[in-house]
Design an enzyme around this catalytic site. Structure first.
Site, PDB file in Angstrom:
ATOM      1  N   ASP A   1     -16.628  53.584 -78.730  1.00 48.24           N
ATOM      2  CA  ASP A   1     -17.197  54.157 -77.507  1.00 48.24           C
ATOM      3  C   ASP A   1     -16.484  53.591 -76.288  1.00 48.24           C
ATOM      4  O   ASP A   1     -16.134  52.400 -76.255  1.00 48.24           O
ATOM      5  CB  ASP A   1     -18.695  53.831 -77.400  1.00 48.24           C
TER       6      ASP A   1
ATOM      7  N   ARG B   1     -13.472  61.741 -78.871  1.00 45.50           N
ATOM      8  CA  ARG B   1     -14.712  62.305 -78.337  1.00 45.50           C
ATOM      9  C   ARG B   1     -14.514  62.454 -76.833  1.00 45.50           C
ATOM     10  O   ARG B   1     -14.177  61.487 -76.136  1.00 45.50           O
ATOM     11  CB  ARG B   1     -15.906  61.409 -78.618  1.00 45.50           C
TER      12      ARG B   1
END
Length: 306
Positions: A132, A183
C-alpha cells in the site's frame, strides 16, 4: 463544512491518544461497518462469504504507530500467518500491507528483512502481496523498495499509485520497465498543494489519465474506486481498445457499495474487496470517515445501539 470534517478526521487518524482511547470502545464506535473483525479467523470467513458471491479479496492486517523492532516483527508475523491461513483455507485472497507497519520508519533493513519473510511465504503459496502507498513522505522510498523487491520476486509483489500526486503520471512511465501490477487510487491522505492536486476535478482527470496509460502500456491495473463515472469510463475504454478483462479488475472497500460489487461481478468483471481486520483499526476507520463524512451517521447509530 465537509472539508472541515475531512480535515478533522485526517488529523484524528494520526492522533495516538485518540487511537488509544478508541480501543476501549472496540467496534462499538461503528468500525465493524468497515473492519471485518479483530482476528484472521473472522477475516477468512468474510473472504469465504465473498468468494461464494463470485468476488475475490485482499486481506490487510491493520496497524499504525509502530515504534520498535519487536512491534515490526510481530506485524510481519501477522502477515505471514495471514498468507498461511489463506493457503490453508483455500480461499481466493491476496494480502495488502503497509511498510511503516513493518518498521520502515525504524530501519530500511528491518523493513526489507520483514518483506523478504512475507514475500517468501507468498511465493511458497503462489500468492500475491500488494504494498500500500502511504503519505507523500513515504512515497519515494516505497517506490524504491518496490523496484528492488520486484526485481527479486517478480509478479509476487505489486504497488499502489495515487492519482492526487502530481508525480504519479511520471511514476507510471518510470515503473513500466517492470510491467507492474498496480492498484490505482485517487488518494486518501491530506497533502499540501505543492505536491498534490487540491481540486477534486483535477484528481479525477489525472486518475483517468493514469488508468488509461497503464492499461495502454499492457500492464495489469487494479482500479480501486466506488465512483460509478470512473468505473463506467473504464468499462467503455477497455471495450473500445479491446483490452481483455483479464488485464484489469475493480477493487472496492469492505462495507461500501456491496450492490455495485455484485453487479460488476455478475457482468463478468473481476471484483476484489479490500478486507481489513485486526485490533488496531482506528487510523483506517478515521480515514474512511474522512473520505465520506456522511458515514458519520452510521457511527452515531452504532454508538446509540451500543
Amino acid at each position: 463544512m465537509e472539508a472541515l470534517m475531512r480535515n478533522t478526521f485526517l488529523f484524528l487518524a494520526k492522533n495516538r491518544a485518540a487511537n488509544k482511547a478508541a480501543q476501549a470502545y472496540g467496534m462499538r464506535l461503528g468500525a465493524s461497518r468497515f473492519v471485518a473483525g479483530d482476528n484472521i479467523e473472522n477475516a477468512i470467513q468474510k473472504v469465504r462469504d465473498f468468494n461464494r458471491r463470485g468476488i475475490v479479496a485482499t486481506l490487510d492486517h491493520l496497524g499504525e504507530f509502530v515504534f520498535s523492532e519487536e512491534e515490526a516483527r510481530m506485524a510481519a508475523d501477522e502477515c505471514v500467518a495471514a498468507l498461511d491461513a489463506i493457503g490453508a483455507a483455500g480461499v481466493q485472497s491476496h494480502l495488502s500491507l503497509k511498510m511503516t507497519q513493518l518498521g520502515l520508519d525504524i530501519s530500511q533493513d528491518l523493513c526489507l528483512d520483514n518483506m523478504h519473510r512475507i514475500l517468501d511465504t507468498a511465493k511458497k503459496h503462489g500468492n500475491f502481496v500488494r504494498i500500500d502507498m502511504e503519505d507523500y513522505a513515504h512515497n519515494e522510498i516505497s517506490i524504491d523498495i518496490f523496484k528492488r523487491l520486484r526485481a527479486e520476486y517478480g509478479e509476487t509483489v505489486g504497488l499502489v499509485i495515487q492519482a492526487y500526486l502530481y508525480k504519479s503520471a511520471q511514476d507510471i512511465e518510470d515503473l513500466n520497465v517492470f510491467h507492474p501490477n498496480l492498484r490505482l487510487v485517487k488518494g486518501a491522505y491530506k497533502e499540501p498543494e505543492s505536491v498534490a492536486f487540491p481540486k477534486k476535478e483535477d484528481v479525477d482527470a489525472n486518475y483517468i489519465r493514469i488508468i488509461e496509460r497503464h492499461l495502454t502500456l499492457g500492464n495489469y491495473a487494479a482500479v480501486a474506486s466506488h465512483d460509478e463515472k470512473i468505473i463506467e469510463h473504464v468499462k467503455r475504454f477497455t471495450a473500445e481498445h479491446q483490452i481483455p478483462r483479464q488485464q484489469f479488475e475493480f477493487q472496492m472497500l469492505y462495507g461500501i457499495r456491496s450492490d455495485l460489487q455484485d453487479q460488476l461481478a455478475a457482468e463478468g468483471y473481476t471484483v476484489r474487496v479490500y478486507i481489513p481486520y485486526g485490533t488496531d483499526w482506528y487510523g483506517y476507520f478515521m480515514r474512511r470517515l474522512a473520505e465520506r463524512p456522511a458515514n458519520v451517521g452510521f457511527v452515531l447509530k452504532s454508538m446509540l445501539k451500543g
